[in-house]
Design an enzyme around this catalytic site. Sequence first.
Site, PDB file in Angstrom:
ATOM      1  N   GLU A  98       0.876  -1.174   0.000  1.00 24.05           N
ATOM      2  CA  GLU A  98       0.000   0.000   0.000  1.00 24.05           C
ATOM      3  C   GLU A  98       0.911   1.221   0.000  1.00 24.05           C
ATOM      4  O   GLU A  98       1.514   1.556   1.016  1.00 24.05           O
ATOM      5  CB  GLU A  98      -0.905   0.008   1.237  1.00 24.05           C
ATOM      6  CG  GLU A  98      -1.913   1.144   1.200  1.00 24.05           C
ATOM      7  CD  GLU A  98      -2.454   1.507   2.574  1.00 24.05           C
ATOM      8  OE1 GLU A  98      -3.360   2.351   2.622  1.00 24.05           O
ATOM      9  OE2 GLU A  98      -1.961   0.978   3.581  1.00 24.05           O
ATOM     10  N   CYS A 132      -2.402   8.582   3.123  1.00 28.20           N
ATOM     11  CA  CYS A 132      -1.992   7.976   1.845  1.00 28.20           C
ATOM     12  C   CYS A 132      -3.028   8.130   0.748  1.00 28.20           C
ATOM     13  O   CYS A 132      -2.684   8.154  -0.434  1.00 28.20           O
ATOM     14  CB  CYS A 132      -1.644   6.496   2.038  1.00 28.20           C
ATOM     15  SG  CYS A 132      -2.983   5.508   2.706  1.00 28.20           S
TER      16      CYS A 132
END
Length: 290
Positions: A98, A132
């Site tokens: 990720e 993120c």
Amino acid sequence: PWNYPVQLLLCPLVGAISAGNCVLLKSSPLVPHVEAALRDLIAETFGPEYVAFVEGGGDVLDELLKRRFDSIFFTGGSKYGRVVMEAAAKNLTPVTLELGGKSPCIVDETADITVSARRIIWGKLLNAGQTCVAPDYVLAHESICDKLIEQMKKYIVGFYGERPLQDGNYPKIINEKHFRRLLGLIDKEKVVAGGNYNEETMQIEPTVLDNVTFEDAVMQEEIFGPLLPIVTYDSIDEAIEKINSMAHPLAVYVFTSKGRLANKVMERCDFGGGCINDTLIHLATSEMGF
């Protein structure tokens, strides 16, 4: 990772335990107080032969990656993602990465500008942009760009007041290295909101940049901070083509009243997850997988 160090370490742990695995956890040294709390929590809850906790920096990570694992789950930047994947490949270890990226937010000429501005500013400034899946930049249709910016200014003040750096709820940047990096991305001639900072507290005001091009420094890397560049576009095909010419982002957001246009963006762009007429909220549903 250091930006959400509890959630992003313990959520993968839940999945791994549920699948019947033993787990080795590696935390971020950039959040030493959280790291110490997690270390104690894990030690009190699990035997080390079941769930072990490792502290340390890059040297410890390098040593860990020499070991053979059945699976590696990594959240962080693409720089270290490459290191993890390269090391895992030597043992043919499956990897889940990720990594974030420059997540675009398209606002077309039919969007509800007030709603768009509010939700973009909320999603961008959560944790001072250190998320993120935060909108990294806005692709605004040239016909509504000025109106969108004015609404964004309104909601920055609405959320954080006239002096965000004096708001006790406004976060700091994680460390001086990232603080300096972010300051280097601010082109003062393109600032239309914010731009101020506090060196002692390592806080940077919510900062909107207008008349930005893809050649500007702020468009060369993932921002991961409270800076929001605005790039204009003329046609949606042009916008999609530009998004697809760059590295695949972790998220894509589109604000529009045209269902057909929203579907076009979702079908033609490569990305991890996203929302139509909202930001970040796709992570909050318990009805979808990671």
